[in-house]
Design a protein around this motif. Sequence first.
Motif, mmCIF file in Angstrom:
data_model
loop_
_atom_site.group_PDB
_atom_site.id
_atom_site.type_symbol
_atom_site.label_atom_id
_atom_site.label_comp_id
_atom_site.label_asym_id
_atom_site.label_seq_id
_atom_site.Cartn_x
_atom_site.Cartn_y
_atom_site.Cartn_z
ATOM 1 N N CYS A 173 0.805 -1.224 0.000
ATOM 2 C CA CYS A 173 0.000 0.000 0.000
ATOM 3 C C CYS A 173 0.832 1.264 0.000
ATOM 4 C CB CYS A 173 -0.939 0.018 1.205
ATOM 5 S SG CYS A 173 -0.083 0.152 2.805
ATOM 6 N N GLY A 174 2.150 1.177 0.254
ATOM 7 C CA GLY A 174 2.993 2.355 0.275
ATOM 8 C C GLY A 174 3.026 3.075 1.601
ATOM 9 N N GLY A 175 2.328 2.586 2.621
ATOM 10 C CA GLY A 175 2.348 3.215 3.937
ATOM 11 C C GLY A 175 3.707 3.099 4.599
ATOM 12 N N THR A 176 4.012 4.036 5.480
ATOM 13 C CA THR A 176 5.319 4.074 6.138
ATOM 14 C C THR A 176 5.173 3.859 7.632
ATOM 15 O OG1 THR A 176 5.179 6.485 6.374
ATOM 16 C CG2 THR A 176 6.259 5.617 4.381
ATOM 17 N N SER A 177 6.258 3.371 8.215
ATOM 18 C CA SER A 177 6.323 3.146 9.660
ATOM 19 C C SER A 177 7.737 3.458 10.124
ATOM 20 C CB SER A 177 5.965 1.687 9.989
ATOM 21 O OG SER A 177 6.163 1.416 11.372
ATOM 22 N N PRO A 178 7.912 4.046 11.311
ATOM 23 C CA PRO A 178 9.262 4.387 11.774
ATOM 24 C C PRO A 178 10.096 3.167 12.150
ATOM 25 C CG PRO A 178 7.636 4.896 13.466
ATOM 26 C CD PRO A 178 6.875 4.522 12.234
ATOM 27 N N LYS A 179 9.469 2.017 12.362
ATOM 28 C CA LYS A 179 10.202 0.806 12.721
ATOM 29 C C LYS A 179 9.574 -0.388 12.009
ATOM 30 C CE LYS A 179 7.501 -0.037 16.932
ATOM 31 N NZ LYS A 179 7.574 -0.285 18.381
ATOM 32 N N TRP A 180 10.337 -1.489 11.984
ATOM 33 C CA TRP A 180 9.841 -2.676 11.285
ATOM 34 C C TRP A 180 8.749 -3.344 12.101
ATOM 35 C CZ3 TRP A 180 9.290 -7.881 12.081
ATOM 36 C CH2 TRP A 180 8.987 -8.645 10.933
ATOM 37 N N LEU A 181 7.704 -3.774 11.425
ATOM 38 C CA LEU A 181 6.607 -4.511 12.034
ATOM 39 C C LEU A 181 6.287 -5.705 11.156
ATOM 40 C CD1 LEU A 181 4.244 -1.502 12.901
ATOM 41 C CD2 LEU A 181 5.696 -2.761 14.502
ATOM 42 N N GLY A 182 5.883 -6.779 11.761
ATOM 43 C CA GLY A 182 5.511 -7.954 10.968
ATOM 44 C C GLY A 182 4.271 -7.724 10.141
ATOM 45 N N LYS A 183 3.351 -6.892 10.661
ATOM 46 C CA LYS A 183 2.102 -6.616 9.971
ATOM 47 C C LYS A 183 2.004 -5.132 9.685
ATOM 48 C CE LYS A 183 -2.918 -7.225 10.478
ATOM 49 N NZ LYS A 183 -3.986 -7.698 11.393
ATOM 50 N N CYS A 184 1.664 -4.775 8.452
ATOM 51 C CA CYS A 184 1.544 -3.369 8.077
ATOM 52 C C CYS A 184 0.377 -2.744 8.825
ATOM 53 C CB CYS A 184 1.352 -3.234 6.568
ATOM 54 S SG CYS A 184 1.042 -1.536 6.023
ATOM 55 N N PRO A 185 0.586 -1.642 9.532
ATOM 56 C CA PRO A 185 -0.527 -1.019 10.265
ATOM 57 C C PRO A 185 -1.550 -0.354 9.369
ATOM 58 C CG PRO A 185 1.444 0.344 10.426
ATOM 59 C CD PRO A 185 1.857 -0.907 9.717
ATOM 60 N N HIS A 186 -1.245 -0.162 8.090
ATOM 61 C CA HIS A 186 -2.154 0.542 7.190
ATOM 62 C C HIS A 186 -3.078 -0.411 6.429
ATOM 63 C CE1 HIS A 186 0.160 4.233 7.875
ATOM 64 N NE2 HIS A 186 1.250 3.499 7.715
ATOM 65 N N CYS A 187 -2.526 -1.470 5.840
ATOM 66 C CA CYS A 187 -3.350 -2.384 5.042
ATOM 67 C C CYS A 187 -3.482 -3.777 5.644
ATOM 68 C CB CYS A 187 -2.785 -2.498 3.621
ATOM 69 S SG CYS A 187 -1.139 -3.263 3.528
ATOM 70 N N GLY A 188 -2.687 -4.081 6.690
ATOM 71 C CA GLY A 188 -2.796 -5.375 7.347
ATOM 72 C C GLY A 188 -2.042 -6.505 6.686
ATOM 73 N N ALA A 189 -1.239 -6.216 5.644
ATOM 74 C CA ALA A 189 -0.470 -7.270 4.970
ATOM 75 C C ALA A 189 0.728 -7.670 5.833
ATOM 76 C CB ALA A 189 -0.006 -6.788 3.601
ATOM 77 N N TRP A 190 1.109 -8.925 5.728
ATOM 78 C CA TRP A 190 2.202 -9.449 6.540
ATOM 79 C C TRP A 190 3.505 -9.446 5.753
ATOM 80 C CZ3 TRP A 190 1.970 -10.621 11.683
ATOM 81 C CH2 TRP A 190 0.693 -10.719 12.257
ATOM 82 N N ASN A 191 4.612 -9.143 6.453
ATOM 83 C CA ASN A 191 5.972 -9.212 5.912
ATOM 84 C C ASN A 191 6.130 -8.385 4.628
ATOM 85 O OD1 ASN A 191 6.782 -10.993 7.975
ATOM 86 N ND2 ASN A 191 6.017 -12.747 6.819
ATOM 87 N N THR A 192 5.583 -7.178 4.634
ATOM 88 C CA THR A 192 5.675 -6.307 3.461
ATOM 89 C C THR A 192 6.449 -5.028 3.733
ATOM 90 O OG1 THR A 192 3.536 -5.308 4.018
ATOM 91 C CG2 THR A 192 3.514 -7.165 2.479
#
Length: 452
Positions: free
Chosen positions: A13-32
């Motif tokens: 989805c192109g969303g950004t996060s300041p740290k690595w997460l297993g699940k994207c907080p924006h679209c819910g996809a895993w390992n992206t």
Amino acid sequence: MAKEKTQFSCTECGGTSPKWLGKCPHCGAWNTLTETLAEAPSKNRFQALAKSQPVTTLSEIESADVARTPTGLEELDRVLGGGIVAGGVVLIGGDPGIGKSTLLLQAVDALSMRMKALYVTGEESGAQVALRAQRLGLAGTRVRVLAEINLEKILATIESEKPDFCVIDSIQTVYSEQLTSAPGSVAQVRECSAQLTRTAKAGGCTMVLVGHVTKEGSLAGPRVLEHIVDTVLYFEGDTHSSFRLVRAFKNRFGAVNEIGVFAMTERGLKGVTNPSAIFLSTHGEPVPGSCVMVTLEGTRPMLVEIQALVDSSPIPSPRRLSVGLEQNRLAMLLAVLHRHAGIACFDQDVFVNAVGGVRISEPAADLAVMLSIQSSLRGKPLPRGFIAFGEVGLAGEVRPAPRGQDRLKEAAKLGFDVALVPKANAPKKPIEGLTIHAVERIEQAIELVRGF
């Protein structure tokens, strides 16, 4: 030296996060989430945006058919809806080595005879492009070639050359100096494609962007890449086969789900005018387990042979394997065949294949699949020149398929003389050379086939 700030961007989805997460907080996809350099805010990022237009009433807006220019490749024109449109942006993706660059180089060479064409290559040098053109037998006397991956230099060249048709091969190699992230990152792909699209719309240049695909077969990069372009094409095919399919999944200027069929030759990709021939096996005599159906790919009816093999299973849990067809639907059809037609395959391995590597997603293949299974189980072939199509429901009813008349006319044109179709698809007027049997339930179809 201070360490540059990084961030994590989602490849879906192109969303950004300041740290690595297993699940994207924006679209819910895993390992992206992948690490990229955080781009500094640009002061002139929104200077190129168009001025606001006055509000008008929809009924007062003058509408006209868009002018199309044929590319010189009939099958590609079919997928595009008749040809290229001035200011249109086309995104084409496919596996490595499938023939994307070959197809576009042929199109550029053909279009260069009628308009100014520019081929921008970021993956190869100009000498490599010239070598491919020589191998394909293309003159290339009017094709302008630029080997560059810097977006600003590409835009400057487009501004000076003012081409009517431009190919960017590929968008994943292009980068902008306004961003600090590496080429191919989510931010770079999104920004470069937006800038190129804006340039195409402002100058009336038809732009073709070549995109990479992931291991799942979808276009790499943010999903917004497919939203901002006008047309999305997928180049499909097996590298071990000489046939290629170009399929349209989005087209703002034409129909979607159209298909173009090409054959890879020593002189490049050649259009296949009769694709039904490559999806039909050439049997000397009818064989058990084979049934021909008529499927629709966009507006084009095509004949495809469905083959089934039913064999006694050496294991307690028999295998259910399908190639080119949905496996869950095969299990459902076997249950319907047992419940309503009395044909049991609970102790048999069942293998179903669509000949030629074609993938059939429409339910109109149900009747042909069930007839091929019963033919293989009985060891008795269906008659020569026999076709069938229709959807089968859980209650055993045979449902109609869309555009049944076109399917029957295509079968009659190719020499088939016996058709088994749903009752709702039976034509009001007889079709010359074609005997049509209309059925309402699957048991009627099985009983009718046994009498042949």
